[in-house]
Motif scaffolding. Structure first.
Motif, PDB file in Angstrom:
ATOM      1  N   MET A  35      40.135 -15.019  12.459  1.00  0.00           N
ATOM      2  CA  MET A  35      39.459 -14.343  11.350  1.00  0.00           C
ATOM      3  C   MET A  35      40.414 -14.116  10.186  1.00  0.00           C
ATOM      4  SD  MET A  35      37.105 -11.787  13.622  1.00  0.00           S
ATOM      5  CE  MET A  35      36.711 -10.712  12.255  1.00  0.00           C
ATOM      6  N   CYS A  36      41.663 -13.847  10.487  1.00  0.00           N
ATOM      7  CA  CYS A  36      42.659 -13.661   9.435  1.00  0.00           C
ATOM      8  C   CYS A  36      42.826 -14.958   8.632  1.00  0.00           C
ATOM      9  CB  CYS A  36      43.983 -13.231  10.062  1.00  0.00           C
ATOM     10  SG  CYS A  36      45.202 -12.643   8.877  1.00  0.00           S
ATOM     11  N   GLN A  37      42.555 -16.079   9.287  1.00  0.00           N
ATOM     12  CA  GLN A  37      42.623 -17.380   8.626  1.00  0.00           C
ATOM     13  C   GLN A  37      41.255 -17.811   8.082  1.00  0.00           C
ATOM     14  OE1 GLN A  37      45.300 -20.297  10.882  1.00  0.00           O
ATOM     15  NE2 GLN A  37      44.685 -18.849  12.470  1.00  0.00           N
ATOM     16  N   ARG A  38      40.281 -16.917   8.181  1.00  0.00           N
ATOM     17  CA  ARG A  38      38.915 -17.161   7.711  1.00  0.00           C
ATOM     18  C   ARG A  38      38.214 -18.270   8.498  1.00  0.00           C
ATOM     19  NH1 ARG A  38      37.886 -13.698   4.430  1.00  0.00           N
ATOM     20  NH2 ARG A  38      36.000 -14.568   3.519  1.00  0.00           N
ATOM     21  N   LYS A  39      38.581 -18.410   9.756  1.00  0.00           N
ATOM     22  CA  LYS A  39      37.973 -19.389  10.662  1.00  0.00           C
ATOM     23  C   LYS A  39      36.920 -18.673  11.514  1.00  0.00           C
ATOM     24  CE  LYS A  39      42.099 -22.309  11.050  1.00  0.00           C
ATOM     25  NZ  LYS A  39      43.079 -22.878  12.009  1.00  0.00           N
ATOM     26  N   PHE A  40      35.881 -18.201  10.862  1.00  0.00           N
ATOM     27  CA  PHE A  40      34.883 -17.372  11.535  1.00  0.00           C
ATOM     28  C   PHE A  40      34.036 -18.157  12.535  1.00  0.00           C
ATOM     29  CE2 PHE A  40      35.795 -15.258   7.479  1.00  0.00           C
ATOM     30  CZ  PHE A  40      36.272 -14.051   7.974  1.00  0.00           C
ATOM     31  N   ALA A  41      33.691 -19.383  12.216  1.00  0.00           N
ATOM     32  CA  ALA A  41      32.890 -20.194  13.136  1.00  0.00           C
ATOM     33  C   ALA A  41      33.674 -20.467  14.429  1.00  0.00           C
ATOM     34  CB  ALA A  41      32.469 -21.505  12.479  1.00  0.00           C
ATOM     35  N   GLU A  42      34.954 -20.773  14.300  1.00  0.00           N
ATOM     36  CA  GLU A  42      35.791 -20.990  15.478  1.00  0.00           C
ATOM     37  C   GLU A  42      35.918 -19.720  16.303  1.00  0.00           C
ATOM     38  OE1 GLU A  42      39.549 -23.109  14.996  1.00  0.00           O
ATOM     39  OE2 GLU A  42      38.764 -23.921  13.117  1.00  0.00           O
ATOM     40  N   ALA A  43      36.090 -18.602  15.619  1.00  0.00           N
ATOM     41  CA  ALA A  43      36.195 -17.322  16.327  1.00  0.00           C
ATOM     42  C   ALA A  43      34.918 -17.051  17.114  1.00  0.00           C
ATOM     43  CB  ALA A  43      36.473 -16.193  15.337  1.00  0.00           C
ATOM     44  N   ASN A  44      33.791 -17.345  16.513  1.00  0.00           N
ATOM     45  CA  ASN A  44      32.512 -17.131  17.182  1.00  0.00           C
ATOM     46  C   ASN A  44      32.375 -18.028  18.413  1.00  0.00           C
ATOM     47  OD1 ASN A  44      29.954 -15.845  17.424  1.00  0.00           O
ATOM     48  ND2 ASN A  44      29.000 -17.673  16.583  1.00  0.00           N
ATOM     49  N   GLN A  45      32.827 -19.272  18.310  1.00  0.00           N
ATOM     50  CA  GLN A  45      32.762 -20.201  19.442  1.00  0.00           C
ATOM     51  C   GLN A  45      33.605 -19.722  20.619  1.00  0.00           C
ATOM     52  OE1 GLN A  45      34.016 -23.892  17.691  1.00  0.00           O
ATOM     53  NE2 GLN A  45      31.912 -24.561  17.293  1.00  0.00           N
ATOM     54  N   ILE A  46      34.712 -19.081  20.335  1.00  0.00           N
ATOM     55  CA  ILE A  46      35.594 -18.579  21.385  1.00  0.00           C
ATOM     56  C   ILE A  46      35.076 -17.252  21.939  1.00  0.00           C
ATOM     57  CG2 ILE A  46      37.909 -17.621  21.766  1.00  0.00           C
ATOM     58  CD1 ILE A  46      38.830 -19.942  19.843  1.00  0.00           C
ATOM     59  N   LEU A  47      34.555 -16.436  21.046  1.00  0.00           N
ATOM     60  CA  LEU A  47      34.083 -15.107  21.444  1.00  0.00           C
ATOM     61  C   LEU A  47      32.834 -15.160  22.324  1.00  0.00           C
ATOM     62  CD1 LEU A  47      34.331 -12.001  21.082  1.00  0.00           C
ATOM     63  CD2 LEU A  47      32.775 -12.247  19.161  1.00  0.00           C
ATOM     64  N   THR A  48      31.892 -16.025  22.006  1.00  0.00           N
ATOM     65  CA  THR A  48      30.587 -16.023  22.669  1.00  0.00           C
ATOM     66  C   THR A  48      30.669 -16.154  24.190  1.00  0.00           C
ATOM     67  OG1 THR A  48      29.521 -16.802  20.663  1.00  0.00           O
ATOM     68  CG2 THR A  48      28.313 -17.118  22.710  1.00  0.00           C
ATOM     69  N   PRO A  49      31.375 -17.148  24.742  1.00  0.00           N
ATOM     70  CA  PRO A  49      31.419 -17.226  26.210  1.00  0.00           C
ATOM     71  C   PRO A  49      32.127 -16.037  26.851  1.00  0.00           C
ATOM     72  CG  PRO A  49      32.779 -18.948  25.236  1.00  0.00           C
ATOM     73  CD  PRO A  49      32.051 -18.279  24.121  1.00  0.00           C
ATOM     74  N   CYS A  50      33.140 -15.523  26.178  1.00  0.00           N
ATOM     75  CA  CYS A  50      33.853 -14.354  26.711  1.00  0.00           C
ATOM     76  C   CYS A  50      32.930 -13.137  26.719  1.00  0.00           C
ATOM     77  CB  CYS A  50      35.108 -14.085  25.887  1.00  0.00           C
ATOM     78  SG  CYS A  50      36.082 -12.702  26.504  1.00  0.00           S
ATOM     79  N   LEU A  51      32.194 -12.943  25.641  1.00  0.00           N
ATOM     80  CA  LEU A  51      31.262 -11.818  25.555  1.00  0.00           C
ATOM     81  C   LEU A  51      30.202 -11.914  26.642  1.00  0.00           C
ATOM     82  CD1 LEU A  51      30.094  -9.308  24.221  1.00  0.00           C
ATOM     83  CD2 LEU A  51      29.015 -10.799  22.522  1.00  0.00           C
TER      84      LEU A  51
END
Length: 125
Positions: A80-96
């Motif tokens: 997110m600090c790098q403004r890579k929100f789509a990538e962050a979401n892809q990583i977050l979703t399975p963990c969540l």
């Protein structure tokens, strides 16, 4: 061989997490304190991202859910600090999803992931 010493292996995960977190903090401080001619050290974020991506993949297949959650949160903050929100979401979703199933919706780790998810969604809409 580190695999022969489980305690040392466990500690190495903490060292890696702390190092990547320190790189993120240093980058954020540099961004806040950067003056006109000084470029922030983006390579800090790139290195932190690389380290945590490897660690999240390694830990996601294991039983330690708390470590998986903590590493995912850190990696998402780095992205997110790098403004890579789509990538962050892809990583977050399975963990969540896994955290909700294993830890439950009221666990503090799940709540942190949900808050992070809301923050990511606010930037991707």
């Amino acid at each position: 061989n580190i695999s022969e010493y489980p305690e040392l292996k466990r500690l190495s995960h903490h060292v890696l997490h702390n190092y990547a977190g320190s790189l993120l903090e240093a980058s954020q401080e540099s961004l806040q304190n950067s003056e006109g001619g000084n470029d922030p050290p983006y390579h800090y974020l790139e290195e932190a991202e690389r380290l945590m991506e490897e660690e999240v993949v390694r830990v996601s297949s294991r039983e330690n859910m708390i470590t998986y959650v903590n590493n995912t949160i850190l990696l998402c903050n780095i992205l997110m600090c790098q403004r890579k929100f789509a990538e962050a979401n892809q990583i977050l979703t399975p963990c969540l999803q896994k955290a909700q199933r294993i830890l439950g919706p009221s666990h503090v780790g799940t709540k942190h992931l949900l808050n992070l998810y809301a923050e990511i969604c606010a930037h991707t809409k």
